[in-house]
Design a protein around this motif. Structure first.
Motif, mmCIF file in Angstrom:
data_model
loop_
_atom_site.group_PDB
_atom_site.id
_atom_site.type_symbol
_atom_site.label_atom_id
_atom_site.label_comp_id
_atom_site.label_asym_id
_atom_site.label_seq_id
_atom_site.Cartn_x
_atom_site.Cartn_y
_atom_site.Cartn_z
ATOM 1 N N PHE A 89 0.794 -1.236 0.000
ATOM 2 C CA PHE A 89 0.000 0.000 0.000
ATOM 3 C C PHE A 89 0.823 1.281 0.000
ATOM 4 O O PHE A 89 0.291 2.347 -0.315
ATOM 5 N N VAL A 90 2.088 1.246 0.345
ATOM 6 C CA VAL A 90 2.900 2.467 0.326
ATOM 7 C C VAL A 90 3.312 2.758 -1.113
ATOM 8 O O VAL A 90 3.948 1.932 -1.768
ATOM 9 N N ARG A 91 2.920 3.937 -1.595
ATOM 10 C CA ARG A 91 3.196 4.320 -2.976
ATOM 11 C C ARG A 91 3.915 5.665 -3.016
ATOM 12 O O ARG A 91 4.204 6.252 -1.984
ATOM 13 N N THR A 112 -9.005 -0.559 -2.329
ATOM 14 C CA THR A 112 -9.564 -1.507 -1.374
ATOM 15 C C THR A 112 -8.859 -1.394 -0.031
ATOM 16 O O THR A 112 -9.492 -1.416 1.024
ATOM 17 N N GLY A 113 -7.538 -1.260 -0.049
ATOM 18 C CA GLY A 113 -6.790 -1.052 1.183
ATOM 19 C C GLY A 113 -6.586 0.427 1.442
ATOM 20 O O GLY A 113 -7.461 1.248 1.182
ATOM 21 N N HIS A 114 -5.423 0.789 1.954
ATOM 22 C CA HIS A 114 -5.114 2.198 2.175
ATOM 23 C C HIS A 114 -4.918 2.904 0.832
ATOM 24 O O HIS A 114 -4.271 2.367 -0.068
ATOM 25 N N ASN A 115 -5.468 4.104 0.706
ATOM 26 C CA ASN A 115 -5.181 4.894 -0.490
ATOM 27 C C ASN A 115 -3.774 5.494 -0.356
ATOM 28 O O ASN A 115 -3.214 5.541 0.740
ATOM 29 N N PRO A 116 -3.177 5.952 -1.461
ATOM 30 C CA PRO A 116 -1.786 6.438 -1.403
ATOM 31 C C PRO A 116 -1.567 7.601 -0.447
ATOM 32 O O PRO A 116 -0.527 7.670 0.220
#
Length: 245
Positions: A89-91, A112-116
């Motif tokens: 999820f880390v972008r 679905t998970g954390h957004n950036p």
């Protein structure tokens, strides 16, 4: 293409998915949820007891608990294979900016998970919590040079500011996606594609995290020094002397 995202940038993976095509899937496992709400409770309690001499032990206990929770979350972010894994999820800041600007459009990108943007906030929160706890420990044990005595308070204030930004982001995301994000962190359910749900919830690990936190609190409570009547009298005498001065 960003994995776990739905919206216009999903075109490279076939037809774009609209929010209406998504269904509730299990996203957050028990360790993540227990960590999150314990961290919320500990930070709130530590903030409210920061200026209290009488509740100083409570402040220290909650702060050290936060430090332990951060250590666990970092470890789980490296070992987990689901949405809690940092690599999932880390972008980049560019991806975070693209997500933020999409919130202004008709079809904001849905993750679905954390957004950036939320992912960057989470990393920053973990880092600031670690810094705040470390400075607090150094202050408590008198390991800081004099000119850094205010470092703990400054770090805590910066952490509170970031928490406010995070809460605003959660509110905006909930409104734009018509999805209750705080409730998702309670139930573990978010909207996503069927194949994006997690297979294991690791309930035993979530229970272990909670037991460790409660056990540490109990240990701190039982090991706390008990004020005697003589101590109370001395404290009262000190106050009387201060009043006379």
């Amino acid at each position: 293409m960003n994995p776990g995202a739905t919206g216009a940038d999903h075109a490279g993976d076939g037809a774009p998915h609209s929010d209406t095509a998504l269904a509730p899937v299990k996203v957050w496992d028990w360790p993540v949820r227990v960590f999150h709400w314990l961290a919320v409770a500990c930070f709130a309690g530590a903030w409210l007891t920061a200026e209290s001499e009488r509740l100083h032990l409570v402040h220290i206990t909650l702060g050290y608990t936060l430090g332990g929770l951060v250590a666990f979350r970092v470890l789980w972010g490296l070992l987990d294979t689901g949405h809690a894994r940092f690599a999932n999820f880390v972008r980049s800041p560019a991806a975070a900016w693209r997500y933020v600007t999409s919130l202004l459009g008709e079809r904001p990108l849905h993750y679905t998970g954390h957004n950036p943007a939320g992912a960057l906030a989470i990393v920053a929160l973990l880092g600031l919590i670690a810094l705040t706890v470390g400075l607090g420990w150094a202050t408590e044990t008198e390991r800081l040079p004099g000119w850094l005595d205010e470092g703990h308070e400054l770090a805590a204030n910066a952490l509170m500011a970031l928490v406010v930004v995070h809460l605003v982001g959660v509110a905006v995301g909930s409104l734009r996606h018509r999805e209750n994000l705080p409730r998702a962190m309670l139930t573990g359910l978010k909207r996503g594609l069927p194949g994006e749900g997690i297979r294991r919830q690791h309930g035993w690990l979530g229970a272990l995290v909670l037991i460790c936190a409660l056990g540490f609190w109990a240990w701190q409570w039982h090991s706390a020094p008990v004020a005697t009547g003589q101590d109370a009298a001395l404290m009262g005498g000190d106050h009387d002397q201060d009043d006379d001065d």
